[in-house]
Write an enzyme that holds these catalytic residues in place. Structure first.
Site, PDB file in Angstrom:
ATOM      1  N   PRO A 293      -9.667 -34.031  11.931  1.00 22.31           N
ATOM      2  CA  PRO A 293      -9.673 -34.403  13.351  1.00 22.31           C
ATOM      3  C   PRO A 293      -8.712 -35.524  13.748  1.00 22.31           C
ATOM      4  O   PRO A 293      -9.123 -36.614  14.165  1.00 22.31           O
ATOM      5  CB  PRO A 293     -11.136 -34.802  13.580  1.00 22.31           C
ATOM      6  CG  PRO A 293     -11.575 -35.343  12.265  1.00 22.31           C
ATOM      7  CD  PRO A 293     -10.862 -34.502  11.235  1.00 22.31           C
ATOM      8  N   CYS A 294      -7.421 -35.247  13.661  1.00 27.69           N
ATOM      9  CA  CYS A 294      -6.430 -36.256  14.028  1.00 27.69           C
ATOM     10  C   CYS A 294      -6.490 -36.582  15.518  1.00 27.69           C
ATOM     11  O   CYS A 294      -6.009 -37.637  15.931  1.00 27.69           O
ATOM     12  CB  CYS A 294      -5.037 -35.821  13.601  1.00 27.69           C
ATOM     13  SG  CYS A 294      -4.510 -34.246  14.272  1.00 27.69           S
TER      14      CYS A 294
END
Length: 185
Positions: free
Chosen positions: A154-155
């Site tokens: 989940p950047c």
């Protein structure tokens, strides 16, 4: 901090072997997600690519073919649709295996990112500390920018310490949509 969904995904991340995919069959395809079209590719040991594409599927496949130059590629729209439906659904607890080509540093940063909970945010500085490299903020940001598996690594949850959401590989507007979706889930 927002509450997390009743059913959460678990992500298990491991590095691919260094043989550029020799003898591996990679199934890939494009399907719809709640955020537009996604390109997804799957090895026998896990997802190796997930990209928000919006008509850039050829580019996503070209990049993947370069990284996995010895692999055999097979188009499989049904596998892509099933996988994406599972990824963006919370109807059940789901485990996802991810198989990435990465340096040890990148792998460490990406594993740390998977510890950031649904709806939570983290600064680049905090992520650098979480991954055990508090002085490597720029290198951490570079690893975040090279993330090959959108959403599951989940950047989009990484922001600047001043609260600015910052850039996003797939566009700032999409990052805002993802963050709003998680905040309002």
């Amino acid at each position: 901090m927002t509450s997390t969904p009743e059913h959460q995904h678990r992500v298990y991340l491991h590095a691919a072997t260094k043989d550029e995919g020799k003898g591996i069959i990679i199934h890939y395809g494009v399907a719809d997600s709640p955020f537009g079209k996604c390109f997804i590719a799957l090895t026998p040991t896990g997802i190796c690519s997930l990209q928000f594409t919006e008509d850039k599927e050829d580019l996503a496949l070209s990049v993947l073919r370069q990284k996995w130059s010895q692999a055999i590629f097979r188009y499989d729209k049904h596998a892509a649709s099933r996988s994406l439906q599972s990824i963006f659904s919370f109807s059940q607890n789901t485990n996802f295996q991810l198989c990435v080509q990465a340096t040890p540093f990148q792998l460490n940063v990406w594993k740390s990112l998977t510890e950031v909970g649904f709806g939570e945010l983290i600064s680049y500085e905090s992520l650098a500390c979480l991954s055990g490299h508090p002085r490597a903020v720029r290198a951490t940001a570079s690893a975040v920018a090279r993330n090959p598996i959108a959403y599951l690594i989940p950047c989009h949850r990484v922001i600047h310490k001043n609260g600015d959401t910052g850039a996003y590989r797939w566009g700032k507007e999409l990052k805002k949509q993802l963050l709003d979706w998680e905040a309002n889930y």
